[in-house]
Design a protein around this motif. Sequence first.
Motif, PDB file in Angstrom:
ATOM      1  N   THR A  53      -7.328 -13.228  -9.310  1.00 46.40           N
ATOM      2  CA  THR A  53      -8.109 -12.775 -10.448  1.00 46.40           C
ATOM      3  C   THR A  53      -9.565 -12.647 -10.008  1.00 46.40           C
ATOM      4  OG1 THR A  53      -6.649 -14.014 -11.925  1.00 46.40           O
ATOM      5  CG2 THR A  53      -8.727 -13.268 -12.837  1.00 46.40           C
TER       6      THR A  53
ATOM      7  N   ARG B  87       3.834  -0.088  -9.512  1.00 48.47           N
ATOM      8  CA  ARG B  87       2.945   0.704  -8.644  1.00 48.47           C
ATOM      9  C   ARG B  87       2.724   2.096  -9.231  1.00 48.47           C
ATOM     10  NH1 ARG B  87       1.255  -0.763  -4.024  1.00 48.47           N
ATOM     11  NH2 ARG B  87       2.911  -2.280  -3.703  1.00 48.47           N
TER      12      ARG B  87
ATOM     13  N   MET C  22       2.640  -7.226  -4.626  1.00 48.53           N
ATOM     14  CA  MET C  22       1.581  -6.989  -5.570  1.00 48.53           C
ATOM     15  C   MET C  22       1.898  -7.759  -6.826  1.00 48.53           C
ATOM     16  SD  MET C  22       0.265  -3.408  -7.170  1.00 48.53           S
ATOM     17  CE  MET C  22       1.550  -3.063  -8.332  1.00 48.53           C
TER      18      MET C  22
ATOM     19  N   GLU D 125      -1.360 -15.089  -6.863  1.00 43.55           N
ATOM     20  CA  GLU D 125      -2.056 -14.543  -8.024  1.00 43.55           C
ATOM     21  C   GLU D 125      -3.546 -14.481  -7.705  1.00 43.55           C
ATOM     22  OE1 GLU D 125      -2.849 -15.728 -12.694  1.00 43.55           O
ATOM     23  OE2 GLU D 125      -1.230 -16.698 -11.584  1.00 43.55           O
TER      24      GLU D 125
ATOM     25  N   VAL E  16       0.321   1.775 -12.262  1.00 46.57           N
ATOM     26  CA  VAL E  16      -1.035   1.475 -11.796  1.00 46.57           C
ATOM     27  C   VAL E  16      -1.687   2.713 -11.193  1.00 46.57           C
ATOM     28  CG1 VAL E  16      -2.314   0.194 -10.028  1.00 46.57           C
ATOM     29  CG2 VAL E  16      -0.694  -0.997 -11.504  1.00 46.57           C
TER      30      VAL E  16
ATOM     31  N   LEU F 182       1.225  -8.127 -10.719  1.00 45.01           N
ATOM     32  CA  LEU F 182       0.709  -7.301 -11.796  1.00 45.01           C
ATOM     33  C   LEU F 182       1.146  -7.898 -13.112  1.00 45.01           C
ATOM     34  CD1 LEU F 182      -0.690  -4.628 -12.598  1.00 45.01           C
ATOM     35  CD2 LEU F 182       1.565  -3.588 -12.566  1.00 45.01           C
TER      36      LEU F 182
ATOM     37  N   GLU G  53      -4.285  -5.820  -4.205  1.00 52.65           N
ATOM     38  CA  GLU G  53      -3.025  -6.080  -3.506  1.00 52.65           C
ATOM     39  C   GLU G  53      -3.016  -7.519  -3.006  1.00 52.65           C
ATOM     40  OE1 GLU G  53      -0.395  -3.946  -2.819  1.00 52.65           O
ATOM     41  OE2 GLU G  53      -1.297  -2.328  -3.974  1.00 52.65           O
TER      42      GLU G  53
ATOM     43  N   ILE H 253      -5.394   2.308 -12.739  1.00 54.05           N
ATOM     44  CA  ILE H 253      -5.737   0.951 -13.151  1.00 54.05           C
ATOM     45  C   ILE H 253      -6.242   0.182 -11.934  1.00 54.05           C
ATOM     46  CG2 ILE H 253      -4.814  -1.225 -14.063  1.00 54.05           C
ATOM     47  CD1 ILE H 253      -2.709   0.520 -15.545  1.00 54.05           C
ATOM     48  N   TRP H 254      -7.397  -0.462 -12.078  1.00 60.25           N
ATOM     49  CA  TRP H 254      -7.928  -1.254 -10.973  1.00 60.25           C
ATOM     50  C   TRP H 254      -6.976  -2.421 -10.733  1.00 60.25           C
ATOM     51  CZ3 TRP H 254      -9.145  -6.225  -9.891  1.00 60.25           C
ATOM     52  CH2 TRP H 254      -9.843  -6.435  -8.706  1.00 60.25           C
ATOM     53  N   HIS H 255      -6.702  -2.692  -9.460  1.00 57.56           N
ATOM     54  CA  HIS H 255      -5.831  -3.816  -9.105  1.00 57.56           C
ATOM     55  C   HIS H 255      -6.189  -4.291  -7.707  1.00 57.56           C
ATOM     56  CE1 HIS H 255      -3.911  -0.370  -7.237  1.00 57.56           C
ATOM     57  NE2 HIS H 255      -3.279  -1.199  -6.427  1.00 57.56           N
TER      58      HIS H 255
END
Length: 105
Positions: A63, A43, A1, A61, A46, A3, A55, A51-53
Amino acid sequence: MYLGVDYYPEHWPVELINEDIEGVAGLGAIRDIGEDVLEELARSIVNDREIWHIESDKGVEVTLRQDEASGRNMWFLLNHMETPNTFRGRELAPYESGIVEAEVL
């Protein structure tokens, strides 16, 4: 992940930091923090803060951006690795970047 987080090691719990390594070329102490510990810490933050994320594999990376005019969601992808990688089935060559519609993936 992957972050992105602010880097303030002076606020990290002491038990997570190994400061036994001496400074290099006068740059000060080097903090040796295990990758697994950082992954677990990220993790936890988040999940606890909801928090929106997204994987992704190590070194990829991702976005998410939305085109205001069309409302389309787009993934901006960047493989930071010297080896091929994938994101949701899309192959990424070493150091490749790409833009794809989020719904496609």
